[in-house]
Design a protein around this motif. Structure first.
Motif, mmCIF file in Angstrom:
data_model
loop_
_atom_site.group_PDB
_atom_site.id
_atom_site.type_symbol
_atom_site.label_atom_id
_atom_site.label_comp_id
_atom_site.label_asym_id
_atom_site.label_seq_id
_atom_site.Cartn_x
_atom_site.Cartn_y
_atom_site.Cartn_z
ATOM 1 N N ILE A 148 0.815 -1.187 0.008
ATOM 2 C CA ILE A 148 0.055 -0.140 0.101
ATOM 3 C C ILE A 148 0.984 1.112 0.190
ATOM 4 C CG2 ILE A 148 -1.705 1.268 1.280
ATOM 5 C CD1 ILE A 148 -2.793 -1.481 2.320
ATOM 6 N N ARG A 149 1.976 1.389 0.855
ATOM 7 C CA ARG A 149 2.689 2.437 0.828
ATOM 8 C C ARG A 149 3.573 2.748 -0.397
ATOM 9 N NH1 ARG A 149 8.225 3.473 1.951
ATOM 10 N NH2 ARG A 149 8.352 5.166 3.221
ATOM 11 N N ASN A 150 3.602 1.702 -1.251
ATOM 12 C CA ASN A 150 4.548 1.953 -2.350
ATOM 13 C C ASN A 150 3.527 2.060 -3.636
ATOM 14 O OD1 ASN A 150 7.449 1.936 -1.821
ATOM 15 N ND2 ASN A 150 6.764 0.020 -0.867
ATOM 16 N N PRO A 174 5.403 8.598 -16.568
ATOM 17 C CA PRO A 174 5.888 9.827 -16.922
ATOM 18 C C PRO A 174 5.074 10.749 -16.477
ATOM 19 C CG PRO A 174 6.374 8.332 -18.642
ATOM 20 C CD PRO A 174 5.372 7.494 -17.717
ATOM 21 N N GLY A 175 5.455 11.967 -15.927
ATOM 22 C CA GLY A 175 4.636 13.213 -15.895
ATOM 23 C C GLY A 175 3.971 12.973 -14.383
ATOM 24 N N LEU A 176 3.205 12.110 -14.292
ATOM 25 C CA LEU A 176 2.665 11.654 -12.824
ATOM 26 C C LEU A 176 3.588 11.506 -11.615
ATOM 27 C CD1 LEU A 176 -0.086 11.523 -11.506
ATOM 28 C CD2 LEU A 176 -0.239 9.048 -12.162
ATOM 29 N N SER A 177 4.489 10.671 -12.127
ATOM 30 C CA SER A 177 5.405 10.333 -10.859
ATOM 31 C C SER A 177 6.083 11.737 -10.373
ATOM 32 C CB SER A 177 6.403 9.157 -11.284
ATOM 33 O OG SER A 177 7.247 9.822 -12.450
ATOM 34 N N SER A 178 6.460 12.619 -11.664
ATOM 35 C CA SER A 178 6.976 13.909 -11.101
ATOM 36 C C SER A 178 6.186 14.810 -10.074
ATOM 37 C CB SER A 178 7.296 14.696 -12.263
ATOM 38 O OG SER A 178 8.349 13.865 -13.212
ATOM 39 N N ILE A 179 4.951 14.748 -10.463
ATOM 40 C CA ILE A 179 3.866 15.362 -9.559
ATOM 41 C C ILE A 179 3.777 14.787 -8.317
ATOM 42 C CG2 ILE A 179 1.548 16.132 -9.360
ATOM 43 C CD1 ILE A 179 1.370 16.142 -12.542
ATOM 44 N N ILE A 180 3.589 13.415 -8.148
ATOM 45 C CA ILE A 180 3.589 12.617 -6.881
ATOM 46 C C ILE A 180 5.076 13.225 -6.081
ATOM 47 C CG2 ILE A 180 3.686 10.637 -5.662
ATOM 48 C CD1 ILE A 180 0.879 11.389 -7.153
ATOM 49 N N LEU A 181 6.233 13.049 -6.583
ATOM 50 C CA LEU A 181 7.278 13.249 -6.307
ATOM 51 C C LEU A 181 7.466 14.574 -5.507
ATOM 52 C CD1 LEU A 181 10.051 12.070 -5.391
ATOM 53 C CD2 LEU A 181 10.996 13.034 -7.458
ATOM 54 N N LEU A 182 6.944 15.669 -6.173
ATOM 55 C CA LEU A 182 6.943 17.163 -5.568
ATOM 56 C C LEU A 182 5.814 17.019 -4.484
ATOM 57 C CD1 LEU A 182 7.518 20.111 -5.954
ATOM 58 C CD2 LEU A 182 5.476 20.269 -7.365
ATOM 59 N N ASP A 218 4.096 16.950 10.471
ATOM 60 C CA ASP A 218 4.822 16.480 11.891
ATOM 61 C C ASP A 218 5.363 15.043 11.952
ATOM 62 O OD1 ASP A 218 2.340 15.465 11.797
ATOM 63 O OD2 ASP A 218 1.900 15.872 14.061
ATOM 64 N N ARG A 219 4.740 14.221 11.021
ATOM 65 C CA ARG A 219 5.472 12.723 11.185
ATOM 66 C C ARG A 219 6.187 12.762 9.923
ATOM 67 N NH1 ARG A 219 0.827 8.990 13.294
ATOM 68 N NH2 ARG A 219 -0.654 10.273 12.043
ATOM 69 N N GLN A 220 6.280 13.631 9.091
ATOM 70 C CA GLN A 220 7.220 13.604 7.785
ATOM 71 C C GLN A 220 6.749 12.346 6.950
ATOM 72 O OE1 GLN A 220 11.237 13.545 9.224
ATOM 73 N NE2 GLN A 220 11.060 15.502 10.088
ATOM 74 N N GLN A 221 5.440 12.307 6.531
ATOM 75 C CA GLN A 221 4.835 11.381 6.033
ATOM 76 C C GLN A 221 4.761 11.764 4.415
ATOM 77 O OE1 GLN A 221 1.766 10.589 8.819
ATOM 78 N NE2 GLN A 221 2.174 8.460 8.660
ATOM 79 N N ARG A 222 5.063 10.970 3.281
ATOM 80 C CA ARG A 222 4.589 11.071 1.992
ATOM 81 C C ARG A 222 3.196 10.593 1.938
ATOM 82 N NH1 ARG A 222 5.063 6.855 -1.104
ATOM 83 N NH2 ARG A 222 6.574 5.153 -0.384
ATOM 84 N N ILE A 223 2.895 10.667 0.677
ATOM 85 C CA ILE A 223 1.244 9.935 0.395
ATOM 86 C C ILE A 223 1.395 8.747 0.548
ATOM 87 C CG2 ILE A 223 -0.301 9.639 -1.533
ATOM 88 C CD1 ILE A 223 0.553 12.190 -2.857
ATOM 89 N N GLY A 224 2.276 7.726 0.293
ATOM 90 C CA GLY A 224 2.227 6.299 0.518
ATOM 91 C C GLY A 224 2.318 6.005 2.126
ATOM 92 N N ASP A 225 2.836 6.906 2.916
ATOM 93 C CA ASP A 225 2.874 6.770 4.291
ATOM 94 C C ASP A 225 1.525 6.816 4.927
ATOM 95 O OD1 ASP A 225 5.730 6.107 4.628
ATOM 96 O OD2 ASP A 225 6.090 8.139 4.438
#
Length: 185
Positions: A138-140, A148-156, A166-173
């Protein structure tokens, strides 16, 4: 509440303060005995893992390029169609390799990819317990692989979330209820 309750032996009131309250720490989240991994360590681990994934998927890319490159004498529309199919196959293989690599290693015994191990960080759930394959998968999924394109937006978006939450969580976290912490291997 009804009036004071008196004991049988004396007429001193017995006060009732309600059921015993569990000891808890104030704030919306439990305290972590681990220090959360910072953006720099997480970025460096992801960079190392990206290099490892590139090395793993390079033979497949070379094979596809050497066996399925269309003949340059084809009409332009057929040439473009063949190239799009080749790109789609490469994207699917890259996504599958990425999900497999991150899920298998983060859901395994050490809860860390090779990049995370080198930087001494690991993934735990928000209750400070090791995660399993389900949480790692789920996290990944939140990473969206090599689209292409979408991964750059998600990375941003992930970068912003790691820096400001506060818990430094990205979307997958957030999807899997996980955190990345410094570890002492």
């Amino acid at each position: 509440m009804q009036g004071p309750i008196y004991s049988n032996q004396s007429f001193a009131p017995i006060t009732y303060e309600g059921p015993p309250q569990p000891n808890y720490q104030p704030g919306p989240y439990p305290a972590y005995p681990y220090e959360l991994a910072g953006f720099g360590a997480r970025f460096a681990a992801y960079f190392i893992d990206s290099i490892i994934l590139s090395i793993i998927t390079a033979p497949v890319s070379f094979y596809l390029n050497s066996h399925f490159i269309p003949d340059e004498n084809l009409p332009l529309d057929q040439l473009l169609h063949s190239l799009l199919i080749l790109i789609a196959i490469g994207t699917i293989i890259g996504f599958a390799a990425s999900i497999t690599y991150f899920t298998a290693l983060e859901g395994g015994n050490r809860n860390a990819t090779l990049g995370k191990r080198l930087l001494k960080i690991r993934v735990l759930d928000i209750h400070k317990q090791p995660i399993g394959m389900k949480e790692a998968f789920i996290r990944n999924l939140g990473r969206f692989g090599f689209i292409p394109g979408l991964s750059s937006i998600i990375l941003l978006i992930d970068t912003i979330l790691i820096l400001v939450t506060d818990r430094q969580q990205r979307i997958g976290d957030r999807m899997a209820h996980t955190i990345v912490v410094k570890d002492r291997w």
